[in-house]
Design an enzyme around this catalytic site. Structure first.
Site, PDB file in Angstrom:
ATOM      1  CG  LEU A 169      43.540  27.727 -74.326  1.00 43.80           C
ATOM      2  CD1 LEU A 169      42.323  27.840 -73.418  1.00 43.80           C
ATOM      3  CD2 LEU A 169      43.416  26.486 -75.187  1.00 43.80           C
ATOM      4  NE  ARG A 225      38.862  22.582 -70.383  1.00 43.23           N
ATOM      5  CZ  ARG A 225      39.115  22.437 -71.664  1.00 43.23           C
ATOM      6  NH1 ARG A 225      38.199  22.754 -72.577  1.00 43.23           N
ATOM      7  NH2 ARG A 225      40.285  21.988 -72.063  1.00 43.23           N
ATOM      8  CG  HIS A 275      39.996  26.962 -71.070  1.00 37.84           C
ATOM      9  ND1 HIS A 275      41.079  27.178 -70.242  1.00 37.84           N
ATOM     10  CD2 HIS A 275      40.219  25.777 -71.694  1.00 37.84           C
ATOM     11  CE1 HIS A 275      41.913  26.150 -70.369  1.00 37.84           C
ATOM     12  NE2 HIS A 275      41.417  25.288 -71.235  1.00 37.84           N
ATOM     13  NE  ARG A 333      35.205  21.149 -75.394  1.00 36.63           N
ATOM     14  CZ  ARG A 333      36.537  21.275 -75.434  1.00 36.63           C
ATOM     15  NH1 ARG A 333      37.308  20.204 -75.366  1.00 36.63           N
ATOM     16  NH2 ARG A 333      37.089  22.462 -75.521  1.00 36.63           N
ATOM     17  CD  GLU A 379      41.546  20.919 -68.677  1.00 32.45           C
ATOM     18  OE1 GLU A 379      40.701  21.795 -68.896  1.00 32.45           O
ATOM     19  OE2 GLU A 379      41.259  19.719 -68.557  1.00 32.45           O
ATOM     20  CD  GLN A 421      34.686  23.987 -71.588  1.00 31.66           C
ATOM     21  OE1 GLN A 421      35.386  23.765 -72.570  1.00 31.66           O
ATOM     22  NE2 GLN A 421      34.310  23.047 -70.753  1.00 31.66           N
ATOM     23  CG  PHE A 473      43.323  17.374 -70.584  1.00 25.33           C
ATOM     24  CD1 PHE A 473      44.675  17.413 -70.833  1.00 25.33           C
ATOM     25  CD2 PHE A 473      42.494  18.267 -71.273  1.00 25.33           C
ATOM     26  CE1 PHE A 473      45.214  18.324 -71.744  1.00 25.33           C
ATOM     27  CE2 PHE A 473      43.016  19.176 -72.175  1.00 25.33           C
ATOM     28  CZ  PHE A 473      44.375  19.216 -72.416  1.00 25.33           C
ATOM     29  CG  HIS A 514      37.858  27.090 -74.591  1.00 26.24           C
ATOM     30  ND1 HIS A 514      38.925  27.423 -75.389  1.00 26.24           N
ATOM     31  CD2 HIS A 514      37.913  25.741 -74.424  1.00 26.24           C
ATOM     32  CE1 HIS A 514      39.597  26.318 -75.701  1.00 26.24           C
ATOM     33  NE2 HIS A 514      38.998  25.279 -75.139  1.00 26.24           N
TER      34      HIS A 514
HETATM   35  C1  LIG Z   1      42.770  27.493 -78.496  1.00 30.07           C
HETATM   36  C2  LIG Z   1      41.957  26.224 -78.467  1.00 30.07           C
HETATM   37  C3  LIG Z   1      42.547  25.041 -78.080  1.00 30.07           C
HETATM   38  C4  LIG Z   1      41.802  23.854 -78.060  1.00 30.07           C
HETATM   39  N1  LIG Z   1      42.415  22.697 -77.674  1.00 30.07           N
HETATM   40  C5  LIG Z   1      41.686  21.559 -77.662  1.00 30.07           C
HETATM   41  C6  LIG Z   1      42.298  20.331 -77.271  1.00 30.07           C
HETATM   42  O1  LIG Z   1      43.475  20.272 -76.953  1.00 30.07           O
HETATM   43  N2  LIG Z   1      41.528  19.215 -77.264  1.00 30.07           N
HETATM   44  C7  LIG Z   1      40.207  19.226 -77.611  1.00 30.07           C
HETATM   45  O2  LIG Z   1      39.566  18.181 -77.593  1.00 30.07           O
HETATM   46  N3  LIG Z   1      39.624  20.388 -78.014  1.00 30.07           N
HETATM   47  C8  LIG Z   1      40.330  21.534 -78.055  1.00 30.07           C
HETATM   48  N4  LIG Z   1      39.727  22.687 -78.452  1.00 30.07           N
HETATM   49  C9  LIG Z   1      38.394  22.629 -79.062  1.00 30.07           C
HETATM   50  C10 LIG Z   1      38.522  22.086 -80.495  1.00 30.07           C
HETATM   51  O3  LIG Z   1      39.705  22.581 -81.073  1.00 30.07           O
HETATM   52  C11 LIG Z   1      37.359  22.474 -81.401  1.00 30.07           C
HETATM   53  O4  LIG Z   1      36.145  22.281 -80.742  1.00 30.07           O
HETATM   54  C12 LIG Z   1      37.384  21.633 -82.674  1.00 30.07           C
HETATM   55  O5  LIG Z   1      38.653  21.699 -83.278  1.00 30.07           O
HETATM   56  C13 LIG Z   1      36.315  22.072 -83.639  1.00 30.07           C
HETATM   57  O6  LIG Z   1      36.498  21.372 -84.848  1.00 30.07           O
HETATM   58  P1  LIG Z   1      35.416  21.417 -85.990  1.00 30.07           P
HETATM   59  O7  LIG Z   1      35.883  20.523 -87.065  1.00 30.07           O
HETATM   60  O8  LIG Z   1      34.070  21.193 -85.423  1.00 30.07           O
HETATM   61  O9  LIG Z   1      35.415  22.936 -86.498  1.00 30.07           O
HETATM   62  P2  LIG Z   1      36.576  23.884 -87.055  1.00 30.07           P
HETATM   63  O10 LIG Z   1      37.912  23.322 -86.926  1.00 30.07           O
HETATM   64  O11 LIG Z   1      36.294  25.218 -86.449  1.00 30.07           O
HETATM   65  O12 LIG Z   1      36.256  23.952 -88.598  1.00 30.07           O
HETATM   66  C14 LIG Z   1      35.160  24.665 -89.105  1.00 30.07           C
HETATM   67  C15 LIG Z   1      35.234  24.670 -90.619  1.00 30.07           C
HETATM   68  O13 LIG Z   1      34.042  25.237 -91.144  1.00 30.07           O
HETATM   69  C16 LIG Z   1      34.364  26.154 -92.163  1.00 30.07           C
HETATM   70  N5  LIG Z   1      33.266  27.123 -92.255  1.00 30.07           N
HETATM   71  C17 LIG Z   1      32.643  27.775 -91.244  1.00 30.07           C
HETATM   72  N6  LIG Z   1      31.681  28.564 -91.739  1.00 30.07           N
HETATM   73  C18 LIG Z   1      31.688  28.419 -93.081  1.00 30.07           C
HETATM   74  C19 LIG Z   1      30.933  28.983 -94.141  1.00 30.07           C
HETATM   75  N7  LIG Z   1      29.956  29.889 -93.938  1.00 30.07           N
HETATM   76  N8  LIG Z   1      31.229  28.612 -95.400  1.00 30.07           N
HETATM   77  C20 LIG Z   1      32.233  27.721 -95.644  1.00 30.07           C
HETATM   78  N9  LIG Z   1      32.973  27.156 -94.679  1.00 30.07           N
HETATM   79  C21 LIG Z   1      32.695  27.500 -93.409  1.00 30.07           C
HETATM   80  C22 LIG Z   1      35.685  26.736 -91.727  1.00 30.07           C
HETATM   81  O14 LIG Z   1      36.370  27.291 -92.820  1.00 30.07           O
HETATM   82  C23 LIG Z   1      36.374  25.491 -91.177  1.00 30.07           C
HETATM   83  O15 LIG Z   1      36.962  24.780 -92.229  1.00 30.07           O
HETATM   84  C24 LIG Z   1      40.455  23.884 -78.437  1.00 30.07           C
HETATM   85  C25 LIG Z   1      39.858  25.077 -78.799  1.00 30.07           C
HETATM   86  C26 LIG Z   1      40.589  26.254 -78.789  1.00 30.07           C
HETATM   87  C27 LIG Z   1      39.901  27.532 -79.115  1.00 30.07           C
END
Ligand SMILES: Cc1cc2nc3c(=O)[nH]c(=O)nc-3n(C[C@H](O)[C@H](O)[C@H](O)COP(=O)(O)OP(=O)(O)OC[C@H]3O[C@@H](n4cnc5c(N)ncnc54)[C@H](O)[C@@H]3O)c2cc1C
Length: 559
Positions: A239, A273, A229, A372, A242, A227, A114, A337
């Site tokens: 997306l 990135r 991407h 990041r 990467e 960021q 990566f 991103h």
């Molecule tokens: C397309 C894509 C591919 C990616 N690929 C990678 C990768 O390969 N490797 C990597 O390290 N990172 C990757 N990332 C980044 C990574 O996926 C995210 O930063 C990470 O998954 C975020 O996880 P999280 O648990 O913080 O939030 P999320 O998974 O976004 O979860 C947020 C939670 O909060 C809840 N929520 C939000 N607001 C409220 C509210 N008001 N009331 C109740 N519930 C609420 C939602 O329902 C959800 O359950 C990628 C991002 C994208 C967009």
């Protein structure tokens, strides 16, 4: 009223990891999510998760150094050291929980390269790593007896005697508003991607958690660091992982040239990135793009590699861009991103507001700083999700509930009624305001920024906040009123848009993802520091904090 020791807002990877560790540490835990847990945005993560495994000949110090350099020296090195040191055991733990990581030819855990890293240390499950992790963690929290309030929406945090003591929530199905009291709250509500349009993020990534914490008095940090991407599809902004460049894909300009050789001769397409996105944008701006894009070429990887390791993006390119990756390059460009900034926390997830923790993309322990590294976000969610869960469970053990009762919900009930009472009278519905905000942010706070553009964005965001006061919600019903939910989300998005813009205007240098045409150089003397935004009675207030440096002094950054 409902009552739990630890209430976790968000059921993505950070939230579920926090829930599992809090439950394993004896707490009565609940998770609340506005969508079913496995529909959380973490599901979209494609490429993988970083870890330096010693038996694979890697060293966490090297991972930490790459992360510090990737952050353009804005990341806090104490937190980065913890994340990289704990990465290996976390990945192995995930395997033991049941994640079926892809293997190498000898049957061991396989890695791919990566960007911005000296070694291939990204563990993956084909190109659906997030989905694999999310489903396994969901199984694990079910096993651990965690209560899940799914499709419930958090409206507000309850603050009692300066402590976070629970949340006011709406059950989306019935429209009923409830109070949940808890001894600790962990905010794990994900990022703010959709404040920008387009974005690679799911439509639900609306910055609610940052908005909730900000309104409750917590500070947001590094918000200017957004960021872009390097490989998002033309038009839709979807997306292309990467992982494609990790497997060896090339970036080409309109002349068929691998232009990265002029920007990052050593790392080429696998520079970090911010560097690759700037290079692409420069090519496009200088007339070596086509229709605002450059190209990602995978043809030379061969059908077997693409079908086995990049299966999802083969479909994405076909469905969203009508391109067959086996036969032609796909037009791509930099797209919004990830938000490096978020709610300021310490290394155990504690925010400045007692009783409130934060982890995952919503938080800023500052392991990403100005930029990041790919595959460090999943790691951040798991390491700091787990640490928050452990700390919150321990804190809850020696604490009793505050005197919260159902009246804590009165303010939110009145707020929702006020929204529903707004007459049409020329007021916009949420969609128009959201679109105007997203377009403005993408125009003025993207890869290249300048003072005039950012001030224009700030004016626009403030006008949109005025328009939001009279926003019209046509659906007056209680059952599944998604129109109301989207309108509430927009309120949080506007808070975030303003915080991003203010912090970006404040930082008068170029660092990481924040590249200013009017201040093109990094300026360690004046700006090797974090910018924080806090809500006060007089509006948003900015302050600064030093960056934590343990062993890596800032150096000139080249790839
Ligand atoms: C397309 C894509 C591919 C990616 N690929 C990678 C990768 O390969 N490797 C990597 O390290 N990172 C990757 N990332 C980044 C990574 O996926 C995210 O930063 C990470 O998954 C975020 O996880 P999280 O648990 O913080 O939030 P999320 O998974 O976004 O979860 C947020 C939670 O909060 C809840 N929520 C939000 N607001 C409220 C509210 N008001 N009331 C109740 N519930 C609420 C939602 O329902 C959800 O359950 C990628 C991002 C994208 C967009």
């Amino acid at each position: 009223m409902y009552s739990h020791d630890v209430l976790i807002i968000g059921a993505g990877l950070a939230g579920m990891r926090a829930a599992l560790s809090a439950a394993e540490n004896g707490a009565d835990v609940a998770v609340i999510s506005k969508v079913h847990p496995v529909r959380s945005h973490s599901n979209a993560a494609q490429g993988g998760i970083n870890a330096a495994l010693e038996h694979a000949g890697d060293d966490w110090h090297d991972h930490a150094y790459d992360t510090v350099k990737g952050s353009d020296y804005l990341g806090d090195q104490d937190a980065i050291e913890i994340m990289c040191r704990e990465a290996g055991s976390e990945v192995i733990q995930m395997e033991h929980y049941g994640v079926t990581f892809s293997r190498d030819e000898e049957g061991r855990l396989g890695t791919r390269a990566f960007g911005g890293q000296g070694k291939a240390r990204t563990f993956f499950v084909a190109d659906f790593t997030g989905q694999a992790l999310l489903h396994v963690l969901y199984e694990q929290i079910m096993r651990a007896g965690v209560r899940v309030y799914e499709e419930w929406f958090v409206l507000d945090l309850i603050i009692e005697d300066g402590q976070c003591a629970g949340a006011v929530v709406m059950e989306i199905r019935s429209g009923e508003i409830h109070t949940i009291r808890s001894k600790a709250v962990i905010m794990a509500a994900g990022g703010l991607g959709r404040v920008f349009e387009p974005s690679t993020n799911a439509l639900i990534c609306t910055g609610d958690g940052m908005g909730l914490a900000y309104r409750a008095g917590a500070s947001l940090m590094d918000m200017e660091m957004v960021q872009y991407h390097p490989t998002t599809l033309k038009g839709s902004g979807v997306l292309i992982t990467e992982g494609a460049r990790g497997e060896g894909a090339y970036l080409l300009n309109s002349e068929g040239e691998r232009f990265m050789k002029r920007y990052a001769p050593n790392m080429m397409e696998l520079a970090s990135r911010d560097v690759v996105s700037r290079a692409e944008q420069t090519e496009i701006n200088e007339g070596r793009g086509v229709d605002g894009c450059v190209f990602l070429d995978m043809r030379h990887l061969g059908e077997r590699v693409i079908r086995e390791r990049l299966t999802q993006i083969l479909d994405i390119a076909r469905d969203f861009a009508n391109v067959n990756l086996l036969e032609e390059p796909v037009p791509i460009r930099p797209g919004m991103h990830y938000q490096m900034g978020g709610i300021k926390t310490d290394i155990d997830g504690q925010t400045q507001l007692p009783g409130l923790y934060a982890a995952g993309e919503v938080a800023c322990v500052s392991v990403h700083g100005g930029n990041r590294l790919g595959a460090n976000s999943l790691l951040d969610t798991l390491v700091f999700g787990r640490r928050s869960g452990v700390h919150a469970a321990e804190a809850a053990r020696s604490k009793s509930h505050g005197s919260v009762d159902d009246s804590a919900a009165d303010g939110q009930k009145a707020n929702i009624q006020r929204l529903l009472d707004n007459e049409q009278n020329g007021g916009d519905m949420f969609g128009q305001i959201r679109q105007d905000m997203g377009g403005t942010m993408n125009e003025h706070l993207a890869v290249y920024r300048n003072q005039d553009g950012m001030e224009t964005a700030l004016d626009t965001v403030r006008q949109l906040r005025e328009r939001y006061r009279s926003v019209y919600v046509p659906d007056k019903g209680k059952t599944w009123n998604t129109n109301l939910v989207f309108t509430l989300e927009l309120g949080f998005m506007l808070d975030c848009a303003e915080a991003v813009t203010l912090a970006a205007i404040e930082r008068k240098e170029s660092r990481g993802a924040h590249t200013r045409e009017d201040f093109p150089e990094r300026d360690d003397e004046n700006w090797l520091k974090h910018i924080l935004v806090e809500q006060t009675e007089d509006g948003p207030a900015l302050s600064e904090m030093p960056v934590v440096i343990t062993q890596w002094e800032p150096q000139v950054r080249s790839y």
